[in-house]
Design a protein around this motif. Structure first.
Motif, short mmCIF file in Angstrom:
data_model
loop_
_atom_site.label_atom_id
_atom_site.label_comp_id
_atom_site.label_asym_id
_atom_site.label_seq_id
_atom_site.Cartn_x
_atom_site.Cartn_y
_atom_site.Cartn_z
N SER A 126 50.18 22.25 46.36
CA SER A 126 48.73 22.49 45.90
C SER A 126 47.98 21.43 45.05
CB SER A 126 48.62 23.52 44.91
OG SER A 126 49.40 23.45 43.74
N LEU A 127 48.93 20.55 44.49
CA LEU A 127 48.71 19.27 43.66
C LEU A 127 47.88 18.24 44.60
CD1 LEU A 127 51.69 18.96 41.05
CD2 LEU A 127 49.51 19.94 40.81
N ILE A 128 48.65 18.06 45.56
CA ILE A 128 47.66 16.84 46.93
C ILE A 128 46.71 17.79 47.26
CG2 ILE A 128 48.33 16.24 49.10
CD1 ILE A 128 51.36 16.31 48.79
N TYR A 129 46.72 19.08 47.40
CA TYR A 129 45.26 19.79 47.82
C TYR A 129 44.10 19.62 46.50
CZ TYR A 129 42.25 23.67 48.91
OH TYR A 129 40.93 24.53 49.05
N ALA A 130 44.68 19.47 45.34
CA ALA A 130 43.50 19.49 44.41
C ALA A 130 43.31 18.04 44.27
CB ALA A 130 44.22 19.95 42.97
N ALA A 131 44.13 16.93 44.37
CA ALA A 131 43.98 15.69 44.60
C ALA A 131 42.67 15.24 45.30
CB ALA A 131 45.07 14.77 44.62
N VAL A 132 42.88 15.82 46.77
CA VAL A 132 42.04 15.40 47.84
C VAL A 132 40.69 16.09 47.72
CG1 VAL A 132 41.85 16.04 50.19
CG2 VAL A 132 44.09 15.21 49.43
N TRP A 133 40.80 17.33 47.10
CA TRP A 133 39.58 17.92 46.61
C TRP A 133 38.68 17.30 45.65
CZ3 TRP A 133 39.62 23.55 44.49
CH2 TRP A 133 38.48 24.39 44.50
N ILE A 134 39.20 16.91 44.52
CA ILE A 134 38.56 16.36 43.54
C ILE A 134 38.15 14.97 43.86
CG2 ILE A 134 38.76 15.43 41.00
CD1 ILE A 134 40.81 17.89 40.69
N GLY A 135 39.08 14.22 44.58
CA GLY A 135 38.85 12.93 44.66
C GLY A 135 37.62 12.66 45.84
#
Length: 202
Positions: A126-135
């Motif tokens: 989920s951290l990778i998911y959030a990073a892609v989302w926000i980035g």
């Protein structure tokens, strides 16, 4: 042989996930705040991005958080009461958000809810998911592009972190969310998709 006792756990897990996922927090919060019917604002979507179009940034943030938490809650409750059926609860939560019976199956896009179920199923992915989302959101300023990119990154994140048991589940979720964004994709191609912070008519 499948008996009612054997089927009860999976069915109840799926149903619990669906009921929690189908709670339309965006619609409820805007209505309670006197901002009208969210389905008649902007894109008509029930998610946080459309709540932002009402000018209520606090409500938009709260909608984002609650849409994520309902996915997390579904998985964690099933993990405590019916271990092994967490993926069914996750699927129920996603389908509930995308197709809530209370709104005649016209739901949201599922981006925040997917983050919520991922955080409960396997928080590192989920951290990778959030990073892609926000980035992607910061780079493109298109909420739809960020949501699609994040959703499609979910199975990749699971594979990179050697959670192959989640890859197909996440891939299914990602494709569903991309499908729910098909109208956004058409507007992106036509050059009419509004960037974050702008109304649909801007």
């Amino acid at each position: 042989m499948l008996t009612p006792e054997i089927l009860a756990g999976p069915l109840l897990s799926l149903l619990l996930g669906y009921v929690l996922g189908s709670i339309p927090f965006g619609v409820l919060l805007t209505r309670m705040a006197g901002a009208g019917d969210l389905r008649k604002v902007g894109s008509g979507n029930i998610g946080a991005t459309n709540v932002l179009r009402t000018g209520r940034k606090g409500l938009a943030a709260l909608t984002l958080i609650l849409d994520g938490l309902k996915g997390t809650a579904a998985v964690l409750i099933v993990s405590a009461t019916s271990p092994g059926h967490e993926p069914l609860a996750a699927a129920g939560a996603i389908f509930g958000h995308l197709y809530p019976v209370w709104l005649r199956f016209h739901g949201g896009k599922g981006v925040a809810t997917l983050f919520g179920v991922m955080a409960a199923l396997h928080w590192p992915s989920s951290l990778i998911y959030a990073a892609v989302w926000i980035g992607t959101l910061l780079f493109s300023r298109f909420s739809s592009v960020a949501g699609i990119a994040a959703a499609l990154s979910a199975p990749v994140a699971a594979a990179l972190l050697v959670r192959f048991d989640l890859v197909l589940l996440y891939l299914g979720f990602g494709l569903l969310i991309a499908w729910k964004h098909r109208g956004n994709i058409e507007r992106l191609i036509a050059g009419t998709e509004p960037k974050l912070g702008r109304s649909k008519d801007a």
